[in-house]
Design a protein around this motif. Structure first.
Motif, PDB file in Angstrom:
ATOM      1  N   GLY A 153      -4.922  -1.008  -6.434  1.00 31.41           N
ATOM      2  CA  GLY A 153      -6.235  -0.187  -6.850  1.00 31.41           C
ATOM      3  C   GLY A 153      -6.327   0.981  -6.216  1.00 31.41           C
ATOM      4  N   ASP A 154      -7.214   1.922  -7.010  1.00 34.92           N
ATOM      5  CA  ASP A 154      -7.578   3.319  -6.447  1.00 34.92           C
ATOM      6  C   ASP A 154      -8.698   3.130  -5.080  1.00 34.92           C
ATOM      7  N   PRO A 155      -8.243   3.316  -3.937  1.00 38.59           N
ATOM      8  CA  PRO A 155      -9.169   3.103  -2.854  1.00 38.59           C
ATOM      9  C   PRO A 155     -10.482   3.750  -3.275  1.00 38.59           C
ATOM     10  N   ARG A 156     -10.409   5.082  -3.792  1.00 37.84           N
ATOM     11  CA  ARG A 156     -11.923   5.816  -4.169  1.00 37.84           C
ATOM     12  C   ARG A 156     -12.615   5.034  -5.073  1.00 37.84           C
ATOM     13  N   GLN A 157     -12.195   4.617  -6.183  1.00 38.77           N
ATOM     14  CA  GLN A 157     -12.804   3.899  -7.080  1.00 38.77           C
ATOM     15  C   GLN A 157     -13.250   2.485  -6.735  1.00 38.77           C
ATOM     16  N   LEU A 158     -12.731   1.994  -5.798  1.00 39.31           N
ATOM     17  CA  LEU A 158     -12.673   0.654  -4.930  1.00 39.31           C
ATOM     18  C   LEU A 158     -13.988   0.671  -3.962  1.00 39.31           C
ATOM     19  N   VAL A 159     -14.314   2.018  -3.379  1.00 41.26           N
ATOM     20  CA  VAL A 159     -15.207   2.188  -2.720  1.00 41.26           C
ATOM     21  C   VAL A 159     -16.508   2.337  -3.405  1.00 41.26           C
ATOM     22  N   GLU A 160     -16.545   2.925  -4.581  1.00 33.69           N
ATOM     23  CA  GLU A 160     -17.652   3.036  -5.553  1.00 33.69           C
ATOM     24  C   GLU A 160     -17.917   1.576  -5.951  1.00 33.69           C
ATOM     25  N   SER A 161     -17.153   1.017  -6.568  1.00 35.51           N
ATOM     26  CA  SER A 161     -17.354  -0.264  -7.423  1.00 35.51           C
ATOM     27  C   SER A 161     -17.612  -1.352  -6.649  1.00 35.51           C
ATOM     28  N   ARG A 162     -17.335  -1.573  -5.267  1.00 39.58           N
ATOM     29  CA  ARG A 162     -17.596  -2.479  -4.474  1.00 39.58           C
ATOM     30  C   ARG A 162     -18.863  -2.199  -3.570  1.00 39.58           C
ATOM     31  N   GLY A 163     -19.413  -0.939  -3.740  1.00 34.02           N
ATOM     32  CA  GLY A 163     -20.432  -0.512  -2.974  1.00 34.02           C
ATOM     33  C   GLY A 163     -20.158  -0.368  -1.580  1.00 34.02           C
ATOM     34  N   MET A 164     -18.763   0.144  -1.089  1.00 28.44           N
ATOM     35  CA  MET A 164     -18.741   0.243   0.263  1.00 28.44           C
ATOM     36  C   MET A 164     -19.002   1.626   0.970  1.00 28.44           C
ATOM     37  N   LYS A 165     -19.635   2.279   0.363  1.00 30.48           N
ATOM     38  CA  LYS A 165     -20.083   3.505   0.895  1.00 30.48           C
ATOM     39  C   LYS A 165     -20.757   3.596   2.016  1.00 30.48           C
ATOM     40  N   GLN A 166     -20.469   4.532   2.881  1.00 31.77           N
ATOM     41  CA  GLN A 166     -21.319   4.725   4.108  1.00 31.77           C
ATOM     42  C   GLN A 166     -22.605   5.103   4.137  1.00 31.77           C
ATOM     43  N   VAL A 167     -23.566   4.577   4.570  1.00 31.86           N
ATOM     44  CA  VAL A 167     -25.096   4.917   4.255  1.00 31.86           C
ATOM     45  C   VAL A 167     -25.256   6.189   5.225  1.00 31.86           C
ATOM     46  N   THR A 168     -25.334   7.400   4.705  1.00 35.63           N
ATOM     47  CA  THR A 168     -25.717   8.521   5.614  1.00 35.63           C
ATOM     48  C   THR A 168     -27.304   9.112   5.134  1.00 35.63           C
ATOM     49  N   ASP A 169     -27.828   8.323   4.432  1.00 38.37           N
ATOM     50  CA  ASP A 169     -29.120   8.691   3.956  1.00 38.37           C
ATOM     51  C   ASP A 169     -30.181   8.455   5.282  1.00 38.37           C
TER      52      ASP A 169
ATOM     53  N   VAL B 222       0.794  -1.272   0.062  1.00 39.11           N
ATOM     54  CA  VAL B 222       0.080  -0.076  -0.038  1.00 39.11           C
ATOM     55  C   VAL B 222       0.976   1.164  -0.042  1.00 39.11           C
ATOM     56  N   SER B 223       0.639   1.969  -1.049  1.00 35.71           N
ATOM     57  CA  SER B 223       1.452   3.323  -1.117  1.00 35.71           C
ATOM     58  C   SER B 223       1.160   4.442  -0.099  1.00 35.71           C
ATOM     59  N   PRO B 224       2.081   5.417   0.240  1.00 42.83           N
ATOM     60  CA  PRO B 224       1.508   6.398   0.792  1.00 42.83           C
ATOM     61  C   PRO B 224       0.444   7.183   0.412  1.00 42.83           C
ATOM     62  N   ASP B 225       0.222   7.144  -0.999  1.00 41.05           N
ATOM     63  CA  ASP B 225      -0.956   7.971  -1.823  1.00 41.05           C
ATOM     64  C   ASP B 225      -2.121   7.147  -1.428  1.00 41.05           C
ATOM     65  N   GLN B 226      -2.184   5.646  -1.516  1.00 45.80           N
ATOM     66  CA  GLN B 226      -3.252   5.154  -1.194  1.00 45.80           C
ATOM     67  C   GLN B 226      -3.874   4.995   0.078  1.00 45.80           C
ATOM     68  N   LEU B 227      -2.673   4.847   1.228  1.00 46.17           N
ATOM     69  CA  LEU B 227      -3.201   5.105   2.564  1.00 46.17           C
ATOM     70  C   LEU B 227      -3.888   6.539   2.882  1.00 46.17           C
ATOM     71  N   GLY B 228      -3.223   7.565   2.103  1.00 46.48           N
ATOM     72  CA  GLY B 228      -3.810   8.799   2.471  1.00 46.48           C
ATOM     73  C   GLY B 228      -5.347   8.906   1.975  1.00 46.48           C
ATOM     74  N   ALA B 229      -5.476   8.147   0.967  1.00 45.23           N
ATOM     75  CA  ALA B 229      -7.037   8.301   0.318  1.00 45.23           C
ATOM     76  C   ALA B 229      -7.822   7.603   0.971  1.00 45.23           C
ATOM     77  N   VAL B 230      -7.324   6.382   1.674  1.00 45.80           N
ATOM     78  CA  VAL B 230      -8.284   5.669   2.492  1.00 45.80           C
ATOM     79  C   VAL B 230      -8.523   6.715   3.744  1.00 45.80           C
ATOM     80  N   ILE B 231      -7.489   7.321   4.312  1.00 40.34           N
ATOM     81  CA  ILE B 231      -7.720   8.122   5.352  1.00 40.34           C
ATOM     82  C   ILE B 231      -8.700   9.498   4.974  1.00 40.34           C
TER      83      ILE B 231
END
Ligand code: ADP
Ligand code: MG
Length: 499
Positions: free
Chosen positions: A423-439, A389-398
């Protein structure tokens, strides 16, 4: 050197023998190979791992009439190291011949510095610990001197049944010998000192610090005495090439000396070897004296002289060193001493952390680097240079946690996916439906379902508000961990009518 005792005996570092307590006294001579392209007095390469005798100039092989020429880069590296050790830099130093015969030493002498080294007294702050309470204790270890000298070649006794071979690749490579004062009082202190020294030279880029390639090795001087008493006779354990072995050698040697003294015997000053397979030290030779070596100034080399402006220019370009970096991380990011100590202990870790922390919450970044990244690297037996995991990837997770896009819990899963698959953490969150439900509508529906399915639990929760946690857990489970935990908590309490 005149021995000066800088410390009062510390009960927790004493060893108890059959006839009372003993204090261990340790001083180290560390040999650090200078990072430079060429050798100390020749243009031959210093590259590690070349075929035998591939990097040998006529000077290194001591052919008749060859003359040494000082490599300025090695001089600069020694000065930089001296500055990093907060040491006195000597504007005039002298190279001497140390005469002895050995097949891997074709000159018949080693060029070293004896009475006038390039660097004089300095000091290193060493953090010892953490102890069982997670505390570090800082001690100060005095530096006696640092001098430049040539390394020898290598005899190879295991290549032929009746002959020994010699490889001169290392012959003439520049070493810095860093001599400490006898200021250490336990194996842990000595290990922490070498670790700190290695960190400093790595930050400076003056030695790669690779102990398994022999770039850093220590002669370990050990004596014992009654707490606070006279210094005892020391034994010197030669060429120990791992930090763990340094600790084992000290513990074994101290016990050996205590047993002799308690038996009414006396310690002979001698040079010993550590045998890692047996965990023992054994005698190699009785101590040689300086006059045995017939030191005298090398007539082929002038004294080495430079002025303060030369030193100042090098000082100006020094990188930030671990102590300064640690103080800055504590002051500017609010990190704990413990976290900052861990982050600065290896330059590569500090560099990684600073990339992650840039423009982000420093404490959160520190937690992720220390607990998650270093934890995972440790379990995988990998170094930070090979972190998946690169610093950029970990930074994106944070960033995703901070924005509220994912919960801290989902972030752990995301980290694991990035670790294993990239992979790109941001895209993974989209493609794997990992988004937090805030609705809140969706969360409310889930809360209602759990409440109506568990009327008995509702009763209990009204009587005992801490039961609300059970409902939160059920809703989190029902939403695959994706509901915003704070929103769930608020809704559960509101619906149950509890505070
Ligand atoms: P040499 O080159 O003969 O080995 P030095 O006087 O330069 O000798 O000392 C070598 C190392 O031994 C130094 O690191 C010093 O701190 C350490 N030392 C000296 N006396 C003692 C002692 N009594 N116990 C432990 N270490 C010692
Ligand atoms: Mg010595």
């Amino acid at each position: 050197m005149t021995l000066i005792d800088t410390r009062t005996p510390d009960a927790k570092r004493l060893i108890s023998g059959a006839t009372g307590d003993w204090e261990i006294i340790i001083g180290l001579e560390v040999h650090a190979q200078v990072t430079s392209q060429a050798k100390l007095f020749s243009g031959a390469s210093t590259a590690f791992g070349a075929p035998p005798n591939a990097n040998v100039s006529l000077v290194d092989a001591a052919m008749p009439g060859m003359l040494p020429v000082i490599n300025e880069e090695c001089v600069k590296q020694a000065i930089r190291t001296g500055l990093g050790l907060k040491a006195e830099i000597n504007h005039k130093s002298v190279f001497d011949r140390k005469n002895y015969f050995y097949p891997d030493l074709p000159q018949g002498y080693q060029i070293s510095q004896f009475k006038q080294p390039i660097v004089g007294e300095g000091k290193v702050i060493v953090s010892v610990g953490p102890d069982r309470q997670g505390e570090f204790e800082d001690i100060e270890v005095g530096i006696e001197r640092l001098h430049l000298e040539q390394d020898a070649g290598k005899s190879m006794h295991d290549q032929h049944a009746t002959m020994s071979y010699v490889d001169l690749n290392r012959s003439g490579v520049a070493l810095m010998e860093i001599v400490s004062k006898p200021d250490m009082r336990s194996a842990d202190e000595a290990k922490a000192y070498v670790t700190k020294l290695r960190t400093i030279v790595r930050y400076l880029g003056t030695c790669d610090g690779n102990m398994d390639e022999g770039s850093l090795r220590a002669d370990v001087n050990v004596s014992v005495r009654r707490p606070g008493g006279e210094f005892g006779t020391r034994c010197e354990i030669k060429n120990v090439n791992s930090i763990r072995f340094i600790g084992q050698a000290i513990d074994y040697e101290a016990r050996r000396q205590i047993a002799i003294l308690e038996d009414g015997g006396k310690i002979d000053q001698e040079t010993r070897l550590f045998d890692p397979t047996k965990g023992e030290t054994r005698s190699m030779r009785s101590k040689e004296e300086a006059h045995d070596y017939r030191y005298f100034p090398d007539p082929d080399l002038l004294p080495l002289e430079f002025d303060q402006a030369y030193v100042d220019a090098l000082a100006k370009d020094l990188p930030e060193l671990p102590d300064a970096k640690k103080a800055r991380l504590i002051a500017s990011l609010g990190l704990s001493t413990y976290d900052a100590s861990i982050l600065v202990s290896e330059k590569a870790v500090a560099d990684y952390f600073e990339k992650v922390a840039a423009g982000r919450d420093g404490k959160l970044a520190a937690n992720w680097v220390i607990n998650d990244l270093l934890g995972a690297l440790n379990r995988a037996g990998k170094g930070i240079e090979n972190a998946p995991v690169s610093p950029d990837q970990l930074g994106a997770v944070i960033d995703l946690i901070k924005e509220g896009t994912i919960s801290g819990k989902i972030a752990k899963d995301l980290f694991e996916i990035v670790w294993n698959e990239g992979g790109d953490p941001r895209q993974l969150v989209e493609s794997r439906g990992m988004k937090q439900v805030t609705d809140t509508g969706a969360i409310e529906k889930a809360v209602d379902e759990v409440i109506s399915a568990n009327p008995d639990k509702v009763e209990q929760a009204r009587a005992k508000p801490s039961m609300a946690g059970w409902f939160v857990g059920q809703v989190m489970k029902a939403t695959g961990g994706k509901a915003n935990p704070q929103a769930v908590n608020d809704l559960v309490k509101a619906k149950l009518g509890i505070e």
